[in-house]
Design a protein around this motif. Structure first.
Motif, PDB file in Angstrom:
ATOM      1  N   TYR A 126       5.714 101.404 -32.877  1.00 24.62           N
ATOM      2  CA  TYR A 126       5.141 101.715 -31.431  1.00 24.62           C
ATOM      3  C   TYR A 126       4.180 103.072 -31.840  1.00 24.62           C
ATOM      4  CZ  TYR A 126       4.195 103.149 -26.673  1.00 24.62           C
ATOM      5  OH  TYR A 126       3.668 103.429 -25.619  1.00 24.62           O
TER       6      TYR A 126
ATOM      7  N   ILE B 167       1.076 102.123 -33.722  1.00 21.77           N
ATOM      8  CA  ILE B 167       0.040 101.487 -33.146  1.00 21.77           C
ATOM      9  C   ILE B 167      -0.619 102.439 -32.182  1.00 21.77           C
ATOM     10  CG2 ILE B 167      -0.271  99.847 -31.362  1.00 21.77           C
ATOM     11  CD1 ILE B 167       1.873  98.282 -32.872  1.00 21.77           C
TER      12      ILE B 167
ATOM     13  N   GLN C 294      -4.722 103.107 -32.317  1.00 25.81           N
ATOM     14  CA  GLN C 294      -5.325 102.685 -31.351  1.00 25.81           C
ATOM     15  C   GLN C 294      -6.883 103.352 -31.255  1.00 25.81           C
ATOM     16  OE1 GLN C 294      -3.247 102.111 -27.783  1.00 25.81           O
ATOM     17  NE2 GLN C 294      -4.833 100.336 -26.902  1.00 25.81           N
TER      18      GLN C 294
END
Length: 95
Positions: free
Chosen positions: A6, A9, A13
């Motif tokens: 997480y 990511i 992003q």
């Protein structure tokens, strides 16, 4: 482990959207360039093949077995562009 994924990511992003945008347009540009190159090459080949004088030659028979009675090996090829035995048809309506 899921917290690490997480975190990765979330870190990637902000960079992912511009990278995808640039790569998508790069692929489109490559496709357009490839099509342009294919058209350019086919036009050049077509112009070169239109210079072959065999169909207007007196010795051209039009028969697929013996296309030319003088130079059968080079008839309707690029080598026939500079054929020394070329003679224009005197009356194209007779052939």
């Amino acid at each position: 482990m899921l917290q690490f994924i997480y975190f990765v990511i979330q870190a990637i992003q902000p960079i992912l959207v511009p990278v995808c945008f640039v790569s998508a347009w790069a692929i489109v540009a490559l496709i357009v360039w490839s099509l342009y190159s294919a058209v350019r090459d086919s036009v050049a080949t077509s112009q070169k093949l239109h210079q072959i004088p065999c169909t207007n030659c007196q010795f051209f028979t039009g028969d697929y077995r013996l296309k030319c009675t003088v130079q059968p090996t080079i008839a309707n090829t690029e080598a026939a562009i500079t054929c020394m035995d070329y003679q224009a048809k005197t009356n194209p309506l007779l052939y």
